[in-house]
Design an enzyme around this catalytic site. Structure first.
Site, PDB file in Angstrom:
ATOM      1  N   CYS A   1       0.786  -1.319  -0.175  1.00  0.00           N
ATOM      2  CA  CYS A   1       0.004  -0.077  -0.200  1.00  0.00           C
ATOM      3  C   CYS A   1       0.889   1.414  -0.056  1.00  0.00           C
ATOM      4  O   CYS A   1       0.091   2.369  -0.493  1.00  0.00           O
ATOM      5  CB  CYS A   1      -1.110   0.070   1.072  1.00  0.00           C
ATOM      6  SG  CYS A   1      -0.272  -0.444   2.709  1.00  0.00           S
TER       7      CYS A   1
ATOM      8  N   SER B   1      13.531  51.013  49.245  1.00  0.00           N
ATOM      9  CA  SER B   1      13.320  51.741  48.091  1.00  0.00           C
ATOM     10  C   SER B   1      14.291  51.910  46.943  1.00  0.00           C
ATOM     11  O   SER B   1      14.233  51.587  45.810  1.00  0.00           O
ATOM     12  CB  SER B   1      12.269  52.565  48.215  1.00  0.00           C
ATOM     13  OG  SER B   1      11.140  52.335  49.126  1.00  0.00           O
TER      14      SER B   1
ATOM     15  N   LEU C   1      25.881  55.352  59.093  1.00  0.00           N
ATOM     16  CA  LEU C   1      25.006  55.877  58.206  1.00  0.00           C
ATOM     17  C   LEU C   1      23.580  55.740  58.828  1.00  0.00           C
ATOM     18  O   LEU C   1      22.683  56.483  58.244  1.00  0.00           O
ATOM     19  CB  LEU C   1      25.185  55.280  56.826  1.00  0.00           C
ATOM     20  CG  LEU C   1      26.380  55.450  55.978  1.00  0.00           C
ATOM     21  CD1 LEU C   1      26.099  54.665  54.802  1.00  0.00           C
ATOM     22  CD2 LEU C   1      26.728  57.030  55.950  1.00  0.00           C
TER      23      LEU C   1
END
Lengths: 881, 101
Positions: free
Chosen positions: A255, A549, A639
């Protein structure tokens, strides 16, 4: 004596039950066989099949009158010798594959009882192939032969079974349905028999369809209609020979064999001449119609099964064509609309259509016409000496196997012309109504048991490489290797004299630029402004001078300065597990980052985190990656001497929260535990002293160290639900981070100490131990347990439940007492938030907190309703625990 | 009341075991078959076990199988022979009402 139809049905049913039962017992017994036993059996079967290859080919040809004995013998040998060569070393018993990197193995489980259909076109080779595959995979197999080939198929099964049995195979592991007028009915009954586990169907379309419709797992094949494109770059002579080899192989019964050639017009003439020279006959248009009249069944439009596997001479004679004796292939030009041409279908006989095309595009499109005319998923072929054309053809065509520069029939079988798996069963995928496009074989007859072992997360410990910790350590800036520094800071750094302290100490030849625009909780626009300024001076160093931050902003500024094409939406995307996250962070930074904290809280100088605020959504956004770690940290307590009391308190409680949360984090380790515990001890000791005398460098130094140690702890173990709640509340009401943390501390301690309503599903956290960890902290801090509990120093995991609870209560009291003593708020109400406002904001607060990545490492898996409850619980003023 | 007898199968079970057949035929004993030392069962062995259980049932003798090593118990599970599964104390096959997921 003649039985009734009912008697016959009963007898048939008994035969079916008997066959299936025998196969079932064999399958059960086969489960005990070792790989060595199985391999010996398969070897014996192979020898028997090779020995009988000719005899079986003759029997098949005699019975079916299809194909060629020589080719049937070749197929028998491919099914045995080639097949054996490919499977002999494959493991099919026990552990068959190991995946060491994934800590996983695959273990084979037989599929059980297989019902195998054998086709008329390959009645012996298919049985050889499937028998060997079944034995190799320890399955039992029942053959249902095609009625027209039952004798040769069953003879094959018997020969292989006897060889296997002699080699020790289980009795009845190969059985077969005897030839009878009711063979088809018997097969249908077995297809739905409860003791059949799998149908392995090769045969006519109807039988394959019946197999798939049975409700059983089935491996079937689809029909073929192989287009073969002969591109202008093809080797003409060898292409012609390959196509003839293929189309005449067993008289075209395979096939995957060629059905229609699509020939570039540039080479059509020489190619057709070559075909003629090698013994093919090129029909004229009138002859094409005559061939179609006999090769195609007018009722169904498909091939005439009576001519399947017949030689070209016979077909020509039936069509009334006069062709030279020994003609190999009838080549038929398909003129007109190819899509509707009668011969543009599968023809398992040496009849081959062809069309000519003027371009590659037309060539691929005509191939698609054939491909989609009943052959999708099966096979296609191409002859070309151009990888680009081959790739484009393969991309367009829907075929399980695209055979390149080979005969498609033998090429499709695999192992002869290429390295495809040898098979007699061509999977066609969904295009052919199948589950696989494989060259079906042993791998399709195994149930794969995946055995993944627990993959523990590989814990590492990382922090900033150089940390200077003495008071006065800012002097180390004098030795900083930099020619151009960019200082990121806040306005207050100038006021407090910090900026000038830095500027004075930088090397004399260093160019310096300063960005002082970082305020409290900056958003991304601040970062963009800094970047704009920074790109003008092209610094080699970023110096972050300030509180959390400022340090966080500097980390993001450095990241986007080094990698301007990063997208903030991607790098800030939430993730469940950073090993699988979508964002890709850089692995190397070219700009140096020096972090000089002026508060004792976030520990940002040693963490891989950076948080900024999205002012539009009022939420905090976190970036997490190793590349954010500063290269240098300078912890100079001088600091912090001028730090206001309120900021000192807020930041110290932030550090305390870090210590408490990292201690019970699901990512906690012995390394982070030590840091967290010592950070706690320093805070409990130093904070009251600092508040008494804010200019005491000694106690400031201790507090500074505590924040840094806690930073290292969260840098590796991360935080928990307290931070999620605080991020949400702080962003919504603009409350300082440390202050927001402090109002939840007692609530989250109480929450995390209890057996979770839902456990965290984290591989590296095999045991919930938060309560033990809290008790250990109480022990380490030398807190006096409540009356009634023993104070004998024993490991926290050896404490009785009562003792453990007493220790935890002591820790809760210590936290309460510290906050009470220094005047730090312990509840949301103390922040001045009105209850009505809070109630109104609560849904949004819960939503934001639940999205926070800090929850991922909390020891309890929080439910949404629990998050809400924690907010509510944290609102009213607290009593001493 | 029948006496209780235990017989231990040793090695490969490839055919009938006379001793057990005779014991059952006497009709005097309920039987426990100990599989702890059984290393393999062939198709013939399975067929004998099934047939032996049928005979026991007709003689109203109780037969139970104990100490099956997992590979042997798996043979029983895959073979789907009710009487053998019952003698092994195996629960009945699961109902088909389970959810597929």
């Amino acid at each position: 004596m003649v039985g009734t139809i009912k008697d016959q049905d009963v007898a048939l049913s008994e035969r079916v039950n008997n066959l299936v039962r025998r196969a079932r017992l064999a399958a059960a017994v086969f489960t005990q066989y070792s790989q060595e036993q199985v391999d010996a059996i398969v070897r014996a079967m192979t020898i028997a099949a090779i020995d009988a290859a000719q005899k079986l080919a003759l029997a098949a040809h005699e019975e079916t009158r299809m194909g060629l004995v020589e080719d049937k013998m070749l197929k028998n040998l491919v099914a045995s010798e080639f097949h054996y060569h490919q499977i002999k070393d494959k493991r099919t018993v026990g552990i068959i594959k190991e995946f060491p990197e994934d800590n996983m193995v695959e273990v084979a489980e037989p599929v059980g009882v297989i019902l195998a259909l054998a086709p008329v076109t390959n009645p012996t080779s298919t049985v050889i192939f499937k028998s060997m595959a079944a034995a190799k995979t320890r399955n039992s197999i029942i053959f249902s032969p095609h009625l027209m080939a039952a004798d040769s198929s069953n003879m094959t099964a018997k020969i292989l079974y006897e060889a296997a049995l002699a080699a020790g195979a289980p009795k009845d592991f190969i059985t077969w349905v005897e030839k009878s007028p009711r063979l088809r009915r018997e097969t249908e009954l077995m297809m739905v028999h409860p003791e059949v586990d799998l149908i392995f169907a090769t045969g006519g379309t109807q039988m394959v369809k019946a197999a798939y419709s049975s409700g059983k797992p089935a491996i079937g094949v689809g029909s073929g209609n192989t287009p073969v494109y002969v591109h202008k770059t093809a080797q003409i002579a060898s292409a012609a020979m390959d196509i003839i080899i293929s189309k005449t192989f067993d008289n075209g019964t395979e096939c995957p064999s060629e059905q229609t050639l699509i020939i570039d017009s540039a080479i059509a003439e020489p190619l057709l001449e070559q075909f003629k020279k090698l013994g093919c006959y090129v029909c004229n248009l009138e002859e094409v119609e005559k061939v179609a009249d006999v090769a195609i069944d007018p009722r169904k439009g498909g091939m005439n099964y009576k001519l399947v596997g017949q030689p070209a001479d016979t077909i020509a004679a039936q069509a009334g064509l006069k062709v030279p004796k020994g003609t190999k292939v009838l080549l038929c030009p398909l003129q007109g609309n190819l899509r509707s041409h009668r011969l543009a279908v599968e023809k398992l006989m040496p009849v081959l259509g062809f069309v000519t095309v003027d371009s590659e595009q037309e060539g691929i499109n005509r191939a698609l016409d054939i491909n989609y005319a009943g052959g999708t998923g099966h096979t296609a072929g191409i002859f070309a000496d151009d990888d680009g054309v081959i790739e484009r053809f393969s991309d367009a065509i829907n075929a399980g196997r695209v055979i390149v520069n080979c005969p498609t029939s033998i090429g499709g079988l695999g192992g002869v012309y290429n390295n495809l798996n040898t098979t007699l069963v061509f999977g066609c995928g969904t295009g052919g109504g199948n589950i696989t496009t494989d060259n079906v074989g042993i791998k399709n007859l195994i149930n794969y048991k995946r055995v993944p072992k627990r993959s523990n997360f590989s814990l590492t410990f990382q922090t900033t490489k150089n940390i200077y910790i003495n008071p006065g350590s800012i002097d180390n800036l004098r030795n900083l290797k930099t020619k151009s520094a960019f200082i990121v800071t806040s306005a207050s750094a100038g006021r407090r004299g910090h900026l000038s302290a830095v500027l004075e100490r930088l090397p004399g030849d260093c160019r310096v630029d300063v960005f002082s625009g970082v305020g409290v909780e900056p958003d991304f626009s601040t970062i963009q402004k800094a970047l704009q300024q920074m790109r003008q001076t092209q610094p080699d160093t970023v110096i972050a001078l300030g509180g959390g931050s400022v340090l966080d902003a500097a980390k993001i500024i450095r990241l986007f300065y080094d990698y301007p094409n990063l997208r903030i939406q991607e790098v800030a995307l939430n993730f469940l597990d950073f090993r699988h996250r979508l964002a890709v962070f850089p692995t190397k930074m070219s700009t140096q980052l020096v972090a000089i904290p002026t508060t004792s809280g976030t520990g940002s100088e040693v963490t891989p985190f950076a948080v900024f605020k999205d002012h539009e959504t009022h939420r905090k956004v976190s970036l997490i990656d190793e590349c954010l770690l500063p290269d240098v940290a300078i912890l100079d307590a001088n600091l912090t001497k001028s730090l206001p009391r309120e900021v000192t308190l807020d930041t110290a409680f932030d550090a305390l929260t870090h210590a408490l949360e990292s201690l019970v984090s699901t990512f906690a380790s012995d390394y982070t535990d030590g840091l967290a515990l010592e950070a706690m001890r320093l805070i409990f000791e130093a904070l009251p002293e600092v508040l008494k005398n804010g200019s005491s460098v000694l106690w400031r130094h201790k507090l500074h160290n505590a924040a840094c140690l806690a930073g290292m702890a969260i840098g590796n173990a991360s935080v928990g639900i307290n931070h999620a709640l605080a991020h949400s509340l702080g962003a919504h009401y603009d409350i300082a981070h440390g202050r927001a943390n402090s109002v939840f501390l007692l609530t989250t301690l109480d929450y995390n100490k209890r057996i979770p309503s839902k456990f965290m599903s984290v591989s590296s956290y095999p045991l919930w131990v938060a309560d033990q960890k809290y008790a250990r902290a109480a022990q380490f801090l030398n807190l006096v347990p409540a009356q009634g509990a023993s104070n004998v120093a024993v490991s926290s995991n050896l404490l009785s439940d009562e003792q453990r609870q007493a220790h935890i209560k002591a820790l809760e009291r210590a936290v309460y007492d510290l906050a009470e003593a220094v005047g730090q708020p312990k509840s949301i109400a103390e922040l001045g938030i009105k209850q009505e406002d809070f109630a109104k904001a609560l849904p949004e607060l819960v939503r934001a907190a639940f999205e926070d990545m800090a929850l991922r490492t909390n020891p309890r898996c929080p439910l949404i309703k629990e998050v809400e409850s924690l907010f509510v619980h944290a609102y009213p003023p607290r009593q001493r625990p | 009341m029948k006496e209780k007898q235990t017989r231990r199968l040793i090695g490969e079970l490839r055919s009938s075991v006379d001793e057990i057949d005779k014991l059952l035929a006497s009709g005097k004993a309920d039987l426990t078959v100990d599989f702890s030392a059984c290393t393999f069962i062939s198709v013939e062995g399975l067929e004998w076990l099934e047939e032996m259980l049928m005979r026991a049932a007709s003689l109203q003798a109780n037969v139970s199988f104990v100490n099956m090593p997992p590979p042997i118990y798996k043979v029983f599970k895959v073979a789907h022979i009710d009487s053998i599964l019952q003698a092994s104390g195996s629960p009945p096959p699961a109902s088909t009402g389970a959810a597929a997921c």
